[in-house]
Design a protein around this motif. Structure first.
Motif, PDB file in Angstrom:
ATOM      1  N   VAL A 201       8.241   1.601  -3.949  1.00 12.41           N
ATOM      2  CA  VAL A 201       7.303   2.525  -3.319  1.00 12.41           C
ATOM      3  C   VAL A 201       5.907   1.911  -3.335  1.00 12.41           C
ATOM      4  O   VAL A 201       5.393   1.533  -4.389  1.00 12.41           O
ATOM      5  N   TYR A 202       5.306   1.821  -2.157  1.00 15.96           N
ATOM      6  CA  TYR A 202       3.950   1.313  -2.007  1.00 15.96           C
ATOM      7  C   TYR A 202       3.088   2.441  -1.419  1.00 15.96           C
ATOM      8  O   TYR A 202       3.080   2.664  -0.213  1.00 15.96           O
ATOM      9  N   PRO A 203       2.343   3.170  -2.258  1.00 17.09           N
ATOM     10  CA  PRO A 203       1.545   4.307  -1.768  1.00 17.09           C
ATOM     11  C   PRO A 203       0.198   3.870  -1.215  1.00 17.09           C
ATOM     12  O   PRO A 203      -0.239   2.734  -1.405  1.00 17.09           O
ATOM     13  N   ALA A 204      -0.486   4.799  -0.560  1.00 17.39           N
ATOM     14  CA  ALA A 204      -1.805   4.510   0.000  1.00 17.39           C
ATOM     15  C   ALA A 204      -2.918   4.642  -1.029  1.00 17.39           C
ATOM     16  O   ALA A 204      -4.016   4.138  -0.805  1.00 17.39           O
ATOM     17  N   HIS A 205      -2.626   5.300  -2.166  1.00 18.78           N
ATOM     18  CA  HIS A 205      -3.689   5.511  -3.159  1.00 18.78           C
ATOM     19  C   HIS A 205      -3.137   5.481  -4.574  1.00 18.78           C
ATOM     20  O   HIS A 205      -1.945   5.678  -4.801  1.00 18.78           O
ATOM     21  N   GLY A 206      -4.056   5.260  -5.523  1.00 20.58           N
ATOM     22  CA  GLY A 206      -3.740   5.318  -6.942  1.00 20.58           C
ATOM     23  C   GLY A 206      -4.727   6.212  -7.660  1.00 20.58           C
ATOM     24  O   GLY A 206      -5.501   6.945  -7.033  1.00 20.58           O
ATOM     25  N   ALA A 207      -4.725   6.140  -8.986  1.00 26.72           N
ATOM     26  CA  ALA A 207      -5.595   6.986  -9.804  1.00 26.72           C
ATOM     27  C   ALA A 207      -7.053   6.822  -9.401  1.00 26.72           C
ATOM     28  O   ALA A 207      -7.526   5.713  -9.160  1.00 26.72           O
ATOM     29  N   GLY A 208      -7.754   7.944  -9.324  1.00 27.89           N
ATOM     30  CA  GLY A 208      -9.155   7.927  -8.939  1.00 27.89           C
ATOM     31  C   GLY A 208      -9.391   8.462  -7.544  1.00 27.89           C
ATOM     32  O   GLY A 208     -10.515   8.826  -7.195  1.00 27.89           O
TER      33      GLY A 208
END
Length: 472
Positions: free
Chosen positions: A179-186
């Motif tokens: 899974v490659y999401p568009a966002h991470g923490a923050g």
């Protein structure tokens, strides 16, 4: 097959470069597109597609510029009505990339056009899911943003769509898919995102609360919607830019890179109504700055805080930066739609000071000195962290006035009283202090090092710690 995540920390955003057999695709590019073009050229590849997972709210995509410079079509999923040439693909439509294939998986919920892209390798194996804001690591996309653009899309309706998308489209996929999401923490696009920026789908099925098969649709809605705070005000404005189009990044850079002498800078500040934005380190800023300027340090969560603090994305901006960082700052402003930088102070603050111009400053003191002054009855403590941070742990006598809601928070402040202002480490408190000083509040004193320094000093009564994950 080459898959590269291009992660931008200040936005907590992931763009993707995919290449196979001399053809490349870019997913969710940032505003400055030359790095993608140069990467493809170095690899001897041609950019064939620009894929967009949805109309982004938290940044302005580089899709239009990248398409114009490469000839690659812009591809959205279903329900995408663009004001420029784009392909609104059908659910399940496939796009060949070299010997590989990218399949469209329509996953409405975060927005109605939200789409994931499934990468299938040369052997027909499904290997990677570019999940946009549908599925994050540890979370899913918040379903309350699209209603800011289209009123009849309630968060309850969107949350229901998101449940169906996850259960019917994503969870049936193989566990070993990455899974490659568009966002991470923050990022403000979700509430519980992991610091990790990739994972296997199988592990997310085990650990992501939103993929719990025991949840009914109504229980899922409650879990996803509980604890959401209002999104930054610039979000719907960025959506409209992504839908309607915008000036090219080249034009934005040309407009902003006007080097102004101290005299010309002062005239521009007085005659244009431009906001003076100082992007130096907060502790450098506090020692001396151009009167009425606002400090948002470039070496922090710069773009999101610009978006939160400057309500009008068409606001003209005059910059004061560390020397040599002017183009970087203009670019990072443009990432969130602030395209109207009209110039910068040549030579920076040193030039301003050398020209004999008026200088202002904000007092910044240690936690130990704050304790002494509080004991002497000289002022009160103002905690400008988020309310959830405050509830987690705070100085017992401190008042919470979150920077996120500064217009409401300033109503808690008596201009005739002294306040010792802190955040977690000193970045947000200087944004708060400089903004209110520009509005005529002159009795705010910065706590150097923020709550971390306060706690380490052992001079204050601190509330018992409550794990933030239990707070809503």
């Amino acid at each position: 097959m080459k898959v590269e995540q291009i992660y931008t920390g200040c936005l907590a955003q992931g763009a993707y470069y995919i290449e196979n057999n001399g053809e490349a695709a870019i997913i969710d590019p940032l505003r400055e597109v030359e790095p993608y073009i140069q990467k493809a050229e170095r690899n001897g590849a041609k950019i064939k597609y620009v894929f967009e997972t949805h109309f982004h709210a938290d940044f302005v995509s580089g899709h239009i510029d990248l398409s114009a410079k490469t000839g690659a079509p812009i591809v959205y999923g279903p329900n995408a009505a663009c004001a420029f040439d784009c392909i609104s693909a059908t659910d399940g439509q496939e796009f060949p990339l070299g010997n590989a294939t990218i399949r469209v998986i329509h996953t409405p919920g975060h927005t109605m056009e939200s789409t994931c892209f499934l990468l299938i390798d040369e052997h027909g194996k499904e290997t990677s899911l570019f999940s946009g804001d549908t599925l994050f690591i540890g979370d899913v996309g918040r379903p309350d943003l699209a209603q800011k653009v289209k009123a009849d899309l309630t968060e309850d309706i969107l949350a229901g769509h998101l449940f169906d998308s996850l259960r019917n489209k994503i969870m049936p996929l193989a566990d070993d898919i990455i899974v490659y999401p568009a966002h991470g923490a923050g990022s403000a696009c979700g509430k519980n995102m992991s610091k990790e920026t990739t994972d296997t789908l199988g592990n997310q099925k085990k650990t992501n609360y939103a993929l719990n098969l025991n949840l009914t649709k109504e229980e899922f809605k409650k879990e996803v919607l509980t604890g959401l705070v209002a999104p930054p005000s610039y979000f719907p404005l960025n959506v409209l830019m992504n839908i309607q189009g915008y000036d090219s990044i080249d034009k934005v850079l040309e407009r902003g890179q006007h080097a102004l002498s101290p005299e010309a800078f002062e005239v521009a500040a007085n005659e244009t109504g431009a906001l003076v934005l100082d992007t130096r380190d907060p502790q450098t800023f506090t020692k001396g700055f151009v009167p009425n300027s606002i400090n948002i340090g470039i070496d922090g969560s710069f773009a999101p805080w610009v978006g939160a603090m400057i309500p009008d994305i068409k606001q003209e901006i005059l910059l004061l930066t560390d020397e040599g960082r002017e183009e970087e700052v203009i670019t990072r402003l443009a990432r969130v739609g602030y395209d109207f930088t009209i110039g910068f102070l040549k030579g920076g603050f040193d030039a301003w000071k050398a020209a004999g111009k008026e200088v202002d400053s904000i007092e910044s003191i240690s936690a130990e000195e704050v304790a002494q002054r509080i004991e002497a009855g000289e002022g009160e403590i103002l905690d400008v962290r988020k309310h959830s941070e405050y509830l987690s742990e705070h100085v017992k006598e401190a008042e919470n006035a979150p920077l996120d809601f500064i217009n409401d928070s300033m109503l808690k402040i008596d201009k005739n009283k002294t306040y010792f202002v802190h955040c977690a480490g000193g970045y947000r408190s200087m944004i708060f202090n400089s903004t209110l000083r520009a509005r005529g509040y002159h009795n705010l004193i910065d706590v150097n090092g923020g709550f971390k320094a306060i706690k380490e000093s052992e001079k204050f009564h601190i509330t018992d710690y409550v794990c933030p994950s239990t707070l809503l």
